[in-house]
Design a protein around this motif. Structure first.
Motif, PDB file in Angstrom:
ATOM      1  N   ASN A 192     -42.439 -40.029 -15.174  1.00 20.66           N
ATOM      2  CA  ASN A 192     -43.327 -41.033 -15.751  1.00 20.66           C
ATOM      3  C   ASN A 192     -43.455 -40.796 -17.263  1.00 20.66           C
ATOM      4  OD1 ASN A 192     -45.273 -42.913 -16.352  1.00 20.66           O
ATOM      5  ND2 ASN A 192     -46.610 -42.362 -14.639  1.00 20.66           N
ATOM      6  N   ALA A 193     -42.408 -41.158 -17.979  1.00 20.78           N
ATOM      7  CA  ALA A 193     -42.341 -40.899 -19.422  1.00 20.78           C
ATOM      8  C   ALA A 193     -43.458 -41.592 -20.188  1.00 20.78           C
ATOM      9  CB  ALA A 193     -40.985 -41.340 -19.957  1.00 20.78           C
ATOM     10  N   ARG A 194     -43.884 -42.770 -19.751  1.00 17.15           N
ATOM     11  CA  ARG A 194     -44.938 -43.484 -20.481  1.00 17.15           C
ATOM     12  C   ARG A 194     -46.284 -42.800 -20.366  1.00 17.15           C
ATOM     13  NH1 ARG A 194     -44.042 -49.235 -18.370  1.00 17.15           N
ATOM     14  NH2 ARG A 194     -46.099 -49.563 -19.218  1.00 17.15           N
ATOM     15  N   SER A 195     -46.608 -42.246 -19.197  1.00 20.96           N
ATOM     16  CA  SER A 195     -47.868 -41.514 -19.063  1.00 20.96           C
ATOM     17  C   SER A 195     -47.835 -40.229 -19.880  1.00 20.96           C
ATOM     18  CB  SER A 195     -48.171 -41.199 -17.600  1.00 20.96           C
ATOM     19  OG  SER A 195     -48.583 -42.365 -16.930  1.00 20.96           O
ATOM     20  N   ALA A 196     -46.700 -39.534 -19.829  1.00 19.82           N
ATOM     21  CA  ALA A 196     -46.559 -38.306 -20.623  1.00 19.82           C
ATOM     22  C   ALA A 196     -46.708 -38.621 -22.109  1.00 19.82           C
ATOM     23  CB  ALA A 196     -45.223 -37.644 -20.332  1.00 19.82           C
ATOM     24  N   ALA A 197     -46.085 -39.696 -22.561  1.00 13.85           N
ATOM     25  CA  ALA A 197     -46.178 -40.078 -23.974  1.00 13.85           C
ATOM     26  C   ALA A 197     -47.607 -40.424 -24.372  1.00 13.85           C
ATOM     27  CB  ALA A 197     -45.245 -41.251 -24.262  1.00 13.85           C
ATOM     28  N   LEU A 198     -48.341 -41.080 -23.489  1.00 14.70           N
ATOM     29  CA  LEU A 198     -49.739 -41.412 -23.786  1.00 14.70           C
ATOM     30  C   LEU A 198     -50.563 -40.135 -23.942  1.00 14.70           C
ATOM     31  CD1 LEU A 198     -52.141 -43.313 -24.140  1.00 14.70           C
ATOM     32  CD2 LEU A 198     -52.341 -43.368 -21.655  1.00 14.70           C
ATOM     33  N   LEU A 199     -50.405 -39.212 -23.013  1.00 13.15           N
ATOM     34  CA  LEU A 199     -51.137 -37.955 -23.130  1.00 13.15           C
ATOM     35  C   LEU A 199     -50.824 -37.261 -24.451  1.00 13.15           C
ATOM     36  CD1 LEU A 199     -50.772 -36.703 -19.440  1.00 13.15           C
ATOM     37  CD2 LEU A 199     -52.899 -37.450 -20.562  1.00 13.15           C
ATOM     38  N   GLU A 200     -49.567 -37.230 -24.816  1.00  9.08           N
ATOM     39  CA  GLU A 200     -49.173 -36.580 -26.070  1.00  9.08           C
ATOM     40  C   GLU A 200     -49.732 -37.324 -27.280  1.00  9.08           C
ATOM     41  OE1 GLU A 200     -44.912 -36.007 -25.815  1.00  9.08           O
ATOM     42  OE2 GLU A 200     -45.151 -34.719 -24.036  1.00  9.08           O
ATOM     43  N   ARG A 201     -49.745 -38.664 -27.268  1.00  7.46           N
ATOM     44  CA  ARG A 201     -50.339 -39.430 -28.372  1.00  7.46           C
ATOM     45  C   ARG A 201     -51.819 -39.119 -28.542  1.00  7.46           C
ATOM     46  NH1 ARG A 201     -47.505 -43.659 -26.345  1.00  7.46           N
ATOM     47  NH2 ARG A 201     -49.337 -44.719 -25.530  1.00  7.46           N
ATOM     48  N   LEU A 202     -52.487 -38.828 -27.427  1.00 12.50           N
ATOM     49  CA  LEU A 202     -53.915 -38.516 -27.480  1.00 12.50           C
ATOM     50  C   LEU A 202     -54.182 -37.063 -27.874  1.00 12.50           C
ATOM     51  CD1 LEU A 202     -55.067 -40.540 -24.360  1.00 12.50           C
ATOM     52  CD2 LEU A 202     -55.692 -40.990 -26.749  1.00 12.50           C
ATOM     53  N   GLY A 203     -53.135 -36.281 -28.076  1.00 10.36           N
ATOM     54  CA  GLY A 203     -53.309 -34.912 -28.542  1.00 10.36           C
ATOM     55  C   GLY A 203     -53.141 -33.838 -27.490  1.00 10.36           C
ATOM     56  N   PHE A 204     -52.850 -34.226 -26.256  1.00 16.87           N
ATOM     57  CA  PHE A 204     -52.627 -33.228 -25.210  1.00 16.87           C
ATOM     58  C   PHE A 204     -51.357 -32.440 -25.527  1.00 16.87           C
ATOM     59  CE2 PHE A 204     -55.501 -35.973 -22.958  1.00 16.87           C
ATOM     60  CZ  PHE A 204     -56.074 -35.198 -21.960  1.00 16.87           C
ATOM     61  N   GLN A 205     -51.386 -31.160 -25.179  1.00 16.93           N
ATOM     62  CA  GLN A 205     -50.224 -30.292 -25.319  1.00 16.93           C
ATOM     63  C   GLN A 205     -49.605 -30.080 -23.942  1.00 16.93           C
ATOM     64  OE1 GLN A 205     -49.196 -29.042 -28.412  1.00 16.93           O
ATOM     65  NE2 GLN A 205     -50.752 -30.518 -29.065  1.00 16.93           N
ATOM     66  N   ARG A 206     -48.294 -30.149 -23.884  1.00 11.89           N
ATOM     67  CA  ARG A 206     -47.617 -29.872 -22.615  1.00 11.89           C
ATOM     68  C   ARG A 206     -47.723 -28.379 -22.348  1.00 11.89           C
ATOM     69  NH1 ARG A 206     -41.419 -31.310 -20.849  1.00 11.89           N
ATOM     70  NH2 ARG A 206     -41.374 -29.791 -19.177  1.00 11.89           N
ATOM     71  N   GLU A 207     -48.261 -28.039 -21.185  1.00 12.33           N
ATOM     72  CA  GLU A 207     -48.501 -26.647 -20.829  1.00 12.33           C
ATOM     73  C   GLU A 207     -47.598 -26.152 -19.717  1.00 12.33           C
ATOM     74  OE1 GLU A 207     -52.724 -26.350 -20.060  1.00 12.33           O
ATOM     75  OE2 GLU A 207     -53.150 -26.262 -22.214  1.00 12.33           O
ATOM     76  N   GLY A 208     -46.889 -27.053 -19.074  1.00 13.51           N
ATOM     77  CA  GLY A 208     -46.028 -26.565 -18.014  1.00 13.51           C
ATOM     78  C   GLY A 208     -45.326 -27.649 -17.235  1.00 13.51           C
ATOM     79  N   LEU A 209     -44.377 -27.192 -16.452  1.00 10.83           N
ATOM     80  CA  LEU A 209     -43.616 -28.030 -15.528  1.00 10.83           C
ATOM     81  C   LEU A 209     -43.663 -27.344 -14.174  1.00 10.83           C
ATOM     82  CD1 LEU A 209     -41.493 -30.261 -14.795  1.00 10.83           C
ATOM     83  CD2 LEU A 209     -39.755 -28.583 -15.424  1.00 10.83           C
ATOM     84  N   LEU A 210     -44.159 -28.058 -13.191  1.00 11.61           N
ATOM     85  CA  LEU A 210     -44.175 -27.545 -11.825  1.00 11.61           C
ATOM     86  C   LEU A 210     -43.028 -28.216 -11.081  1.00 11.61           C
ATOM     87  CD1 LEU A 210     -48.012 -27.675 -11.128  1.00 11.61           C
ATOM     88  CD2 LEU A 210     -46.636 -25.697 -11.775  1.00 11.61           C
ATOM     89  N   ARG A 211     -42.012 -27.435 -10.785  1.00 12.86           N
ATOM     90  CA  ARG A 211     -40.811 -27.971 -10.147  1.00 12.86           C
ATOM     91  C   ARG A 211     -41.066 -28.266  -8.675  1.00 12.86           C
ATOM     92  NH1 ARG A 211     -36.469 -24.275 -10.314  1.00 12.86           N
ATOM     93  NH2 ARG A 211     -38.040 -22.716  -9.907  1.00 12.86           N
ATOM     94  N   GLN A 212     -40.612 -29.453  -8.255  1.00 13.19           N
ATOM     95  CA  GLN A 212     -40.760 -29.903  -6.872  1.00 13.19           C
ATOM     96  C   GLN A 212     -42.146 -29.567  -6.330  1.00 13.19           C
ATOM     97  OE1 GLN A 212     -37.438 -28.944  -4.354  1.00 13.19           O
ATOM     98  NE2 GLN A 212     -35.946 -29.491  -5.925  1.00 13.19           N
ATOM     99  N   GLN A 213     -43.149 -29.970  -7.084  1.00  7.32           N
ATOM    100  CA  GLN A 213     -44.543 -29.641  -6.774  1.00  7.32           C
ATOM    101  C   GLN A 213     -45.179 -30.576  -5.752  1.00  7.32           C
ATOM    102  OE1 GLN A 213     -46.371 -27.145  -7.527  1.00  7.32           O
ATOM    103  NE2 GLN A 213     -48.407 -27.884  -6.992  1.00  7.32           N
ATOM    104  N   THR A 214     -44.810 -31.845  -5.813  1.00  7.20           N
ATOM    105  CA  THR A 214     -45.510 -32.838  -5.010  1.00  7.20           C
ATOM    106  C   THR A 214     -44.521 -33.574  -4.108  1.00  7.20           C
ATOM    107  OG1 THR A 214     -47.093 -33.142  -6.807  1.00  7.20           O
ATOM    108  CG2 THR A 214     -47.014 -34.868  -5.134  1.00  7.20           C
ATOM    109  N   PHE A 215     -44.854 -33.639  -2.816  1.00  5.61           N
ATOM    110  CA  PHE A 215     -44.064 -34.439  -1.886  1.00  5.61           C
ATOM    111  C   PHE A 215     -44.750 -35.783  -1.774  1.00  5.61           C
ATOM    112  CE2 PHE A 215     -42.519 -35.940   2.226  1.00  5.61           C
ATOM    113  CZ  PHE A 215     -41.148 -35.748   2.044  1.00  5.61           C
ATOM    114  N   ILE A 216     -44.109 -36.807  -2.315  1.00  2.00           N
ATOM    115  CA  ILE A 216     -44.745 -38.115  -2.359  1.00  2.00           C
ATOM    116  C   ILE A 216     -43.689 -39.191  -2.117  1.00  2.00           C
ATOM    117  CG2 ILE A 216     -44.517 -38.297  -4.870  1.00  2.00           C
ATOM    118  CD1 ILE A 216     -47.282 -39.653  -4.879  1.00  2.00           C
TER     119      ILE A 216
END
Length: 176
Positions: free
Chosen positions: A132-156
């Motif tokens: 979800n690149a658009r949600s990630a970009a919004l968080l970053e525009r608001l000043g959030f820092q990327r703190e991690g990547l959880l690989r295969q974290q959610t079964f959805i």
């Protein structure tokens, strides 16, 4: 809360049809925990639950995003206030017709301002599907820092997905 174009408020029973409509959009539901279509009965239950919670108490609260000049529900902002009342999590959903117009940034920014200035939180986190690149970009525009990547974290929706983790400190928000 009000912004230049929006009203962020508690959900009310009359919001159920609009909630069901935008959550039934496959593009809106794509990275979310619910499936489309989102039945009106599920929306009515969700709205009752949203309305019963408090933004000042630990737990989940959902702000309705209303377009002020049209008095139309266009999305929501989710907040989970931790028991310590110093940390929270945030999420957001916006109807497709209102995306790419700055409404999500305006709504989430207003909620963050309340969380940091009025409620005195130390940190707010956000998490999104790594696709979800658009949600990630919004968080970053608001000043959030990327703190991690959880690989295969959610079964959805029948597959394992990676999740991106973001964090924003009060000092970062207030120092903007």
């Amino acid at each position: 809360m009000t912004t230049e174009r929006l009203i962020l408020r508690r959900f009310r029973a009359s919001d159920a049809p609009a909630l069901a409509a935008y959550r039934s959009d496959p593009e809106v539901a794509r990275y979310q925990s619910w499936d489309a279509p989102f039945p009106i009965g599920s929306a009515e239950v969700a709205v009752r639950n949203f309305a019963a919670s408090s933004p000042a108490e630990p737990g989940r609260f959902q702000y309705a995003i209303e377009l002020a000049d049209e008095q139309r529900l266009i999305g929501d902002v989710y907040v989970r206030l931790h028991d310590n009342r110093m940390q929270g999590e945030i999420g957001f959903t916006l109807a497709t017709a209102y995306q790419k117009r700055g409404f999500a940034a305006e709504a989430v920014g207003a909620v963050l301002d309340r969380l940091f200035r009025a409620q005195g939180l130390h940190k707010v986190t956000g998490e999104c599907d790594a696709r979800n690149a658009r949600s990630a970009a919004l968080l970053e525009r608001l000043g959030f820092q990327r703190e991690g990547l959880l690989r295969q974290q959610t079964f959805i929706k029948g597959e394992w997905t990676d999740d991106l983790l973001y964090g924003l400190l009060a000092t970062e928000w207030l120092g903007r």
